[in-house]
Write an enzyme that holds these catalytic residues in place. Structure first.
Site, PDB file in Angstrom:
ATOM      1  N   GLU A  95       0.466  -1.048   0.435  1.00  0.00           N
ATOM      2  CA  GLU A  95       0.214  -0.051   0.181  1.00  0.00           C
ATOM      3  C   GLU A  95       1.033   1.319  -0.155  1.00  0.00           C
ATOM      4  O   GLU A  95       2.258   1.610   0.547  1.00  0.00           O
ATOM      5  CB  GLU A  95      -0.708   0.533   1.218  1.00  0.00           C
ATOM      6  CG  GLU A  95      -1.952  -1.314   1.155  1.00  0.00           C
ATOM      7  CD  GLU A  95      -2.078  -1.222   2.424  1.00  0.00           C
ATOM      8  OE1 GLU A  95      -2.106  -0.824   3.804  1.00  0.00           O
ATOM      9  OE2 GLU A  95      -3.446  -2.366   2.546  1.00  0.00           O
ATOM     10  N   CYS A 115       5.859  -8.458   6.891  1.00  0.00           N
ATOM     11  CA  CYS A 115       6.279  -7.830   7.643  1.00  0.00           C
ATOM     12  C   CYS A 115       6.549  -8.963   8.622  1.00  0.00           C
ATOM     13  O   CYS A 115       6.010  -9.979   9.298  1.00  0.00           O
ATOM     14  CB  CYS A 115       5.983  -6.728   8.482  1.00  0.00           C
ATOM     15  SG  CYS A 115       6.859  -6.153   9.692  1.00  0.00           S
ATOM     16  N   SER A 208      11.049   4.841   9.478  1.00  0.00           N
ATOM     17  CA  SER A 208      10.546   4.599  10.866  1.00  0.00           C
ATOM     18  C   SER A 208      10.840   3.022  10.668  1.00  0.00           C
ATOM     19  O   SER A 208      10.856   2.336  10.088  1.00  0.00           O
ATOM     20  CB  SER A 208       9.195   4.923  10.108  1.00  0.00           C
ATOM     21  OG  SER A 208       8.295   4.731  11.609  1.00  0.00           O
ATOM     22  N   CYS A 350      -2.941   1.187   7.766  1.00  0.00           N
ATOM     23  CA  CYS A 350      -1.652  -0.041   6.959  1.00  0.00           C
ATOM     24  C   CYS A 350      -1.634  -1.038   7.569  1.00  0.00           C
ATOM     25  O   CYS A 350      -2.101  -1.539   7.658  1.00  0.00           O
ATOM     26  CB  CYS A 350      -0.676   0.319   7.827  1.00  0.00           C
ATOM     27  SG  CYS A 350       1.275  -0.153   7.139  1.00  0.00           S
TER      28      CYS A 350
END
Length: 379
Positions: A95, A115, A208, A350
């Site tokens: 995304e 992830c 981040s 997210c």
């Protein structure tokens, strides 16, 4: 589709493009011309690159390509937030989200499909890790968004200066842990900063991380951009539960790494991100503990109301509790913001859209249907 031997020029930062042009017998200035055509004029082929020698254009046509990620869907929220779902193959999607504000436009970019960090409150982590994105797939998100947004505003491609730029800030805060895909993320960020590409300042590119300490040190040495750290807990026991990476790099090591990073950072503070979870990490005692653990790191806090998803078993902190928590930090003199929820009507949290794609793909695999991404749009 391109041939198997074709090189995607989006995979090259300036240094890589110079080397590639050198391999074709071309001088370094050709790489700068090529980079401007690709990243400033949005060229999709070589025929229109009129200041390149015809011989070079012919060489490139036989050896290279400019391949963008495939857009599966494009959603616009009632508040102006725009979210693209990018098909990266094999039933995986990532995304990209654009957040317009009065004085800036921020693009949130993904670095991995899925992830591996598996933070308890993150829907992306619950999808599991599929693969790292390539440099082309990362910088392609910025290229796609910038020129799509320009087109919607009637602005032509070209190096027309900051007044024409729509994306003024990039945050590597999308899907994935950027520092676990360092070799692709850093060249992409170099392009973001390059005056022959997107020309953003280091203060306007923020990475981040959940706290990959060795790679924080490497980033500080090689390409120090603004840094945000996903903290989410004020002590090791709780952070071990919420951010499993903490077991490898506990808070003491993480805070020391933040101090080292600040010696070279373009900003004089670290942004600590803190997801507010009802009854888990949101008491005033937690806030005081947070002040103690970060006391030696110049910082500001960004409190993030949790975006619920079914598998988490977690609840968003109540607004009044977030306010009380924030007040403890503010009273201690620390700049504290509460992230405004944006794009609720298009699942802009997210991982939500990509998670839906993952669910459809798994269902298709079980039923024997093709694992194709289905376009969905907000109405």
């Amino acid at each position: 589709m391109t041939s198997e031997t074709s090189v995607n020029l989006l995979d090259f930062d300036a240094e890589g493009l110079v080397a590639y042009c050198g391999s074709l017998g071309e001088k370094p200035f050709r790489a700068k011309q090529l980079q401007r055509w690709i990243h400033q004029y949005n060229a999709g082929d070589f025929d229109g690159m009129t200041d390149l020698a015809k011989s070079l254009r012919e060489k490139l046509k036989g050896r290279a390509s400019i391949v963008m990620p495939d857009i599966a869907s494009d959603h616009v929220s009632t508040d102006g937030t725009r979210k693209w779902l990018i098909d990266v193959g094999n039933g995986n999607a990532v995304e990209t989200v654009f957040i317009p504000e009065e004085t800036r436009g921020t693009l949130c970019v993904s670095s991995q499909a899925g992830c591996a960090v598996n933070c308890r409150f993150c829907s992306t982590g619950k999808q599991g890790f599929s693969r790292n994105l390539s440099t082309a797939e990362i910088i392609g998100q910025l290229r796609m968004a910038e020129f799509a947004l320009r087109a919607s505003l009637g602005r032509a491609p070209g190096p027309n200066g900051k007044a024409e730029r729509v994306v003024t800030n990039v945050v590597m805060m999308g899907m994935g842990e950027p520092l676990l895909n360092y070799s692709a993320v850093v060249p992409a960020m170099r392009l973001m900063l390059d005056d022959n590409a997107y020309g953003l300042s280091r203060r306007r590119v923020t990475l981040s991380t959940s706290g990959v300490v060795p790679m924080m040190d490497r980033l500080g040495a090689e390409l120090p951009v603004a840094l945000a750290v996903s903290l989410h807990a004020p002590n090791d026991a709780l952070r071990d539960e919420l951010v499993p990476l903490n077991k490898k790099y506990p808070l003491r090591e993480l805070m020391a790494a933040c101090q080292r990073y600040l010696k070279v950072a373009p900003r004089d503070f670290i942004t600590f991100e803190y997801c507010m979870l009802d009854g888990v990490n949101d008491t005033e005692a937690h806030a005081r503990e947070l002040l103690a653990v970060t006391r030696d790191v110049p910082c500001k806090f960004n409190l993030i109301p949790f975006n619920p998803f079914p598998e988490s078993g977690l609840i968003r902190s109540k607004p009044e509790q977030i306010k009380r928590f924030a007040q403890v930090l503010i009273d201690a003199g620390v700049v504290t913001t509460v992230r405004k929820t944006r794009g609720d009507d298009i699942d802009a949290a997210c991982g939500q859209l990509a998670g839906a794609v993952k669910d459809r793909t798994r269902l298709a695999e079980r039923t024997g249907a093709a694992g194709k991404i289905i376009e969905v749009r907000a109405v």
